[in-house]
Design a protein around this motif. Structure first.
Motif, short mmCIF file in Angstrom:
data_model
loop_
_atom_site.label_atom_id
_atom_site.label_comp_id
_atom_site.label_asym_id
_atom_site.label_seq_id
_atom_site.Cartn_x
_atom_site.Cartn_y
_atom_site.Cartn_z
N ILE A 119 22.98 52.68 67.69
CA ILE A 119 22.68 54.08 67.35
C ILE A 119 23.04 55.05 68.47
O ILE A 119 22.87 56.26 68.30
CB ILE A 119 21.21 54.25 66.96
N GLY A 120 23.49 54.56 69.61
CA GLY A 120 23.81 55.45 70.72
C GLY A 120 24.20 54.66 71.95
O GLY A 120 24.56 53.47 71.87
N THR A 121 24.10 55.32 73.10
CA THR A 121 24.52 54.73 74.37
C THR A 121 23.51 55.08 75.46
O THR A 121 23.03 56.21 75.52
CB THR A 121 25.90 55.28 74.78
N ALA A 122 23.20 54.09 76.30
CA ALA A 122 22.43 54.33 77.52
C ALA A 122 23.44 54.49 78.65
O ALA A 122 24.37 53.69 78.76
CB ALA A 122 21.49 53.16 77.79
N LYS A 123 23.28 55.54 79.47
CA LYS A 123 24.25 55.83 80.52
C LYS A 123 23.58 56.09 81.86
O LYS A 123 22.47 56.62 81.91
CB LYS A 123 25.07 57.08 80.18
N ILE A 124 24.30 55.72 82.91
CA ILE A 124 23.93 56.09 84.27
C ILE A 124 25.06 56.94 84.81
O ILE A 124 26.23 56.54 84.76
CB ILE A 124 23.75 54.86 85.18
N THR A 125 24.71 58.10 85.33
CA THR A 125 25.70 58.97 85.95
C THR A 125 25.23 59.38 87.34
O THR A 125 24.03 59.37 87.64
CB THR A 125 25.97 60.24 85.11
N GLN A 126 26.20 59.74 88.15
CA GLN A 126 25.93 60.29 89.48
C GLN A 126 26.86 61.48 89.60
O GLN A 126 28.08 61.32 89.70
CB GLN A 126 26.21 59.24 90.54
N GLY A 127 26.28 62.67 89.48
CA GLY A 127 27.11 63.86 89.38
C GLY A 127 27.87 63.81 88.06
O GLY A 127 27.29 63.57 87.01
N ASP A 128 29.19 63.99 88.13
CA ASP A 128 30.02 63.93 86.92
C ASP A 128 30.60 62.54 86.67
O ASP A 128 31.36 62.36 85.73
CB ASP A 128 31.17 64.94 87.03
N THR A 129 30.24 61.57 87.50
CA THR A 129 30.81 60.23 87.40
C THR A 129 29.89 59.30 86.64
O THR A 129 28.72 59.14 86.99
CB THR A 129 31.07 59.65 88.81
N GLU A 130 30.43 58.67 85.57
CA GLU A 130 29.67 57.67 84.84
C GLU A 130 29.78 56.35 85.58
O GLU A 130 30.87 55.86 85.82
CB GLU A 130 30.20 57.52 83.42
N LEU A 131 28.63 55.77 85.94
CA LEU A 131 28.60 54.52 86.69
C LEU A 131 28.47 53.30 85.79
O LEU A 131 28.97 52.23 86.10
CB LEU A 131 27.44 54.52 87.69
N SER A 132 27.75 53.46 84.68
CA SER A 132 27.50 52.32 83.79
C SER A 132 27.07 52.84 82.42
O SER A 132 26.45 53.91 82.33
CB SER A 132 26.40 51.44 84.38
N SER A 133 27.38 52.08 81.38
CA SER A 133 26.89 52.42 80.05
C SER A 133 26.76 51.15 79.22
O SER A 133 27.49 50.18 79.43
CB SER A 133 27.81 53.42 79.35
N LYS A 134 25.81 51.16 78.32
CA LYS A 134 25.56 50.04 77.41
C LYS A 134 25.20 50.60 76.04
O LYS A 134 24.61 51.68 75.93
CB LYS A 134 24.39 49.16 77.90
N SER A 135 25.51 49.84 75.01
CA SER A 135 25.14 50.22 73.65
C SER A 135 23.63 50.19 73.49
O SER A 135 22.95 49.31 74.01
CB SER A 135 25.77 49.26 72.64
N LEU A 136 23.12 51.17 72.74
CA LEU A 136 21.71 51.24 72.39
C LEU A 136 21.57 50.74 70.95
O LEU A 136 22.13 51.33 70.03
CB LEU A 136 21.20 52.68 72.51
N VAL A 137 20.86 49.61 70.78
CA VAL A 137 20.78 48.95 69.49
C VAL A 137 19.35 48.99 68.97
O VAL A 137 18.41 48.58 69.66
CB VAL A 137 21.25 47.48 69.60
N GLN A 138 19.20 49.52 67.75
CA GLN A 138 17.90 49.57 67.08
C GLN A 138 17.78 48.37 66.15
O GLN A 138 18.63 48.17 65.29
CB GLN A 138 17.76 50.86 66.29
N ASN A 139 16.72 47.59 66.34
CA ASN A 139 16.39 46.51 65.42
C ASN A 139 15.29 47.03 64.51
O ASN A 139 14.13 47.13 64.91
CB ASN A 139 15.92 45.27 66.18
N THR A 140 15.66 47.37 63.29
CA THR A 140 14.72 47.97 62.35
C THR A 140 13.97 46.88 61.60
O THR A 140 14.59 46.01 60.97
CB THR A 140 15.44 48.88 61.35
N LEU A 141 12.64 46.91 61.71
CA LEU A 141 11.78 46.01 60.97
C LEU A 141 11.37 46.70 59.69
O LEU A 141 11.00 47.87 59.70
CB LEU A 141 10.55 45.62 61.80
N SER A 142 11.43 46.00 58.60
CA SER A 142 11.17 46.58 57.29
C SER A 142 9.75 47.10 57.18
O SER A 142 8.83 46.62 57.83
CB SER A 142 11.41 45.52 56.20
N MET A 143 9.60 48.05 56.32
CA MET A 143 8.31 48.66 56.06
C MET A 143 7.47 47.76 55.17
O MET A 143 6.26 47.90 55.08
CB MET A 143 8.66 49.96 55.43
N PHE A 144 8.08 46.84 54.49
CA PHE A 144 7.35 46.01 53.50
C PHE A 144 7.09 44.63 54.02
O PHE A 144 7.77 43.99 54.67
CB PHE A 144 8.12 45.94 52.19
#
Length: 144
Positions: A119-144
């Protein structure tokens, strides 16, 4: 005269090589793991409450393998409409050769099917420089 020029060129070459080696040896500030996963438990939605969202915690671990403390910005980006990250763009200082957990509170709407979805990305930046990024994953548990 020619010997002097060659000596200067050799000195410049060594200096450039030294700078390159420092860049290679220079360690990183990174997000650990292959991706950042969190659970969204839709059973928390209750028809009686008419809630528009549930609140979940997204945790990630930041590693600093540098020999000095590093001040960085950690953020969650690119989330779909309806998601809200409280206190995004966190300024953190990671001590030298250390790790630190960074937590985000995310308001998650009732919009995904059961299962895992990026659903998105987790990022680390220092100033304008991106140092690291990883996918942000949602594990949706059913309502039922």
């Amino acid at each position: 005269m020619e010997g002097r020029i060659q000596m200067k060129q050799l000195s410049l070459l060594w200096a450039a090589l030294f700078i390159l080696l420092i860049g290679i040896v220079h360690a990183d500030v990174t997000i650990t793991g292959d991706s950042i996963n969190f659970e969204a438990d839709y059973s928390q939605f209750d028809d009686k409450d008419n809630e528009d969202f549930i609140t979940e915690t997204v945790s990630l671990t930041v590693s600093n393998t540098n020999a000095q403390n590093e001040s960085v910005t950690v953020s969650l980006t690119g989330l779909p409409n309806g998601y809200t990250v409280n206190n995004n763009d966190k300024q953190v200082t990671i001590e030298a050769n250390n790790t630190e957990n960074v937590d985000f509170t995310v308001q998650v709407p009732h919009s995904e099917d059961s299962g895992n979805k990026t659903i998105g990305t987790a990022k680390i930046t220092q100033g304008d420089t991106e140092l690291s990024s990883k996918s942000l994953v949602q594990n949706t548990l059913s309502m039922f």
